[in-house]
Design an enzyme around this catalytic site. Structure first.
Site, PDB file in Angstrom:
ATOM      1  N   TYR A  64      -2.463  11.209   2.598  1.00 24.33           N
ATOM      2  CA  TYR A  64      -2.975  11.402   1.237  1.00 24.33           C
ATOM      3  C   TYR A  64      -2.804  12.845   0.795  1.00 24.33           C
ATOM      4  O   TYR A  64      -2.268  13.126  -0.275  1.00 24.33           O
ATOM      5  CB  TYR A  64      -4.459  11.031   1.182  1.00 24.33           C
ATOM      6  CG  TYR A  64      -4.735   9.564   1.242  1.00 24.33           C
ATOM      7  CD1 TYR A  64      -5.086   8.859   0.090  1.00 24.33           C
ATOM      8  CD2 TYR A  64      -4.665   8.866   2.439  1.00 24.33           C
ATOM      9  CE1 TYR A  64      -5.338   7.503   0.140  1.00 24.33           C
ATOM     10  CE2 TYR A  64      -4.917   7.509   2.499  1.00 24.33           C
ATOM     11  CZ  TYR A  64      -5.251   6.838   1.341  1.00 24.33           C
ATOM     12  OH  TYR A  64      -5.499   5.494   1.392  1.00 24.33           O
ATOM     13  N   ASP A 114       0.802  -1.206   0.000  1.00 27.14           N
ATOM     14  CA  ASP A 114       0.000   0.000   0.000  1.00 27.14           C
ATOM     15  C   ASP A 114       0.849   1.276   0.000  1.00 27.14           C
ATOM     16  O   ASP A 114       1.858   1.356  -0.694  1.00 27.14           O
ATOM     17  CB  ASP A 114      -0.937  -0.081   1.208  1.00 27.14           C
ATOM     18  CG  ASP A 114      -2.032   0.938   1.168  1.00 27.14           C
ATOM     19  OD1 ASP A 114      -2.981   0.752   0.397  1.00 27.14           O
ATOM     20  OD2 ASP A 114      -1.937   1.936   1.887  1.00 27.14           O
ATOM     21  N   HIS A 168      -5.039  -7.439  -1.475  1.00 28.05           N
ATOM     22  CA  HIS A 168      -4.173  -6.282  -1.411  1.00 28.05           C
ATOM     23  C   HIS A 168      -3.087  -6.372  -0.350  1.00 28.05           C
ATOM     24  O   HIS A 168      -1.972  -5.912  -0.573  1.00 28.05           O
ATOM     25  CB  HIS A 168      -4.998  -5.034  -1.166  1.00 28.05           C
ATOM     26  CG  HIS A 168      -4.185  -3.786  -1.236  1.00 28.05           C
ATOM     27  ND1 HIS A 168      -3.640  -3.310  -2.404  1.00 28.05           N
ATOM     28  CD2 HIS A 168      -3.781  -2.936  -0.273  1.00 28.05           C
ATOM     29  CE1 HIS A 168      -2.956  -2.202  -2.165  1.00 28.05           C
ATOM     30  NE2 HIS A 168      -3.025  -1.965  -0.879  1.00 28.05           N
TER      31      HIS A 168
END
Length: 420
Positions: A342, A209, A397
């Site tokens: 982010y 990630d 993931h």
């Protein structure tokens, strides 16, 4: 430049710590004040459970979007909420967590929380594991024990690891990142931790990630120290179907299925990314004291980004693991600070595959079938010294939870290229 589609996914889980070698509580200080750390969040649990029990959900699904067509389904959320309120025990989970070797230190005025488990093998390879969102250090707990054990690579070389698992700034027990903080800054303080704090002159890294942005920064910036890097994602924009076709890349049926899943994500799964990149305070403050809201927001990612067989061997991605992870976010009050990564790194995933990392250190890549991102070998090898590219039919993931044995096996291949 802003990312035009989502690139970060995650999950959280734990396994029993009873078989983890503690190797004592002593670590090398080398100028850093490293202290043992014990988790104690029990005083916040009653408030969390009170909110969970009092949260009112609709009696029935809205007919316009039944099931999971518009995110997490009402039935799934109700089931999770029921288990959280009636059978989940943070006190039991906290006792398990405290069986691991936790530490904190201060680097550049930031508190850095990390786990450190040393192998009994004298030539163990130092390894830092970097997580992403909505994950945490929890997602690597199922693999620590196996990685520290003496084993062999596919070619028969002995291999074992000293494992370090830090919490990213703003996650769990690490300080929230300051203004203008970037993944490069995180790489810098993690390098300080590994070299000055723990005394490792050379080390390897593995990541999932958003952790891939940090690991790649370590790989290209500290190239005399980082002598091997393993990725399940690379911090470069995945190709669209049109770009793959334009490059005349021939895909196997399994690879085509992965590309199709990626294109579905491009079309339907990017809303969370835009919100967290452009308006993190809005969603962060809205959910900061809303545990069921965090469960809905994070839980939708857990269910959408994992292997459909989640919870069946070798996967440990059960609903219980989901509750454990969301509880950690809520009880550490880190939901808001976690998503700042982010907004602070809108261009963390790059466009230019021609800019190869300035290092000769070996790079390894593992692809998992239900990871909603996909990179063909031809593009992975453009960004580093690729020596291993493997694909796995089982897993999603975060393979530390989706397929722990495969992740361990692939990381052990570092032993084939590591020079003592």
């Amino acid at each position: 430049m802003y990312l035009s589609y989502p690139l970060v996914f995650g999950f959280v889980a734990l396994s029993s710590a009873s078989s983890i070698p503690h190797a004592g509580r002593d670590v090398s200080h080398n100028g850093l004040d490293i202290q043992p750390f014990t988790i104690d969040l029990t005083d916040r649990v009653p408030h969390m459970l009170d909110l969970v029990k009092k949260t009112q959900l609709p009696a029935t699904e809205e007919p316009a979007f039944p099931g999971d067509q518009a995110g997490i389904s009402l039935a799934t959320l109700k089931s999770l909420r029921h288990d959280w309120a009636n059978s989940f025990s943070w006190e039991k989970e906290q006792a398990i967590l405290n069986g691991y070797n936790h530490f904190t230190t201060t680097i550049e005025n930031l508190t850095v929380h990390f786990l450190h488990h040393k192998s009994s093998q004298p030539n163990a390879i130092p390894l830092i594991l970097n997580h992403g969102w909505p994950g945490s250090f929890l997602e690597f707990l199922p693999v620590i024990d196996q990685l520290t054990k003496k084993a062999k690579t596919s070619t028969g070389r002995p291999v074992a690891f000293d494992v370090v698992v830090p919490s990213l700034p703003g996650y769990a027990f690490s300080s929230a990142p300051p203004k203008n903080w970037t993944a490069a800054g995180t790489a810098r303080i993690f390098h300080t931790l590994m070299t000055q704090g723990l005394g490792y002159e050379r080390y390897a890294t593995s990541s999932t990630d958003l952790g891939s942005v940090v690991s790649y920064s370590l790989y290209e910036t500290y190239n005399t120290s980082v002598r091997a890097a393993h990725f399940t994602m690379i911090p470069f924009y995945p190709l669209t179907a049109e770009q793959v076709a334009a490059q005349n890349i021939t895909l196997s049926p399994a690879e085509q299925a992965q590309l199709d899943r990626w294109m579905e994500m491009v079309a339907t799964g990017n809303a969370y990314y835009y919100v967290q990149t452009t308006k993190p305070n809005t969603i962060g403050l809205a959910l900061q004291d809303n545990p069921v809201g965090q469960l809905a927001w994070i839980g939708e990612k857990f269910t959408a980004w994992s292997d459909p067989r989640a919870g069946t061997g070798p996967s440990v991605l059960t609903h219980h693991e989901m509750l454990r992870g969301v509880s950690l976010y809520y009880l550490t009050r880190s939901f808001l600070s976690s998503i700042y990564m982010y907004a602070q790194n809108p261009d963390g995933f790059r466009l230019d595959y021609a800019r190869r990392a300035a290092t000769d250190a070996p790079m390894l890549f593992s692809g998992f079938a239900y990871n909603p991102t996909f990179w063909p070998r031809q593009f992975v090898e453009r960004v580093g010294n690729l020596v291993l590219y493997k694909s796995h039919e089982f897993g999603g993931h975060f393979p530390g939870l989706d397929n722990p044995p495969a992740l361990v096996s692939d990381i052990r291949e570092i032993g084939n290229v590591w020079v003592q």
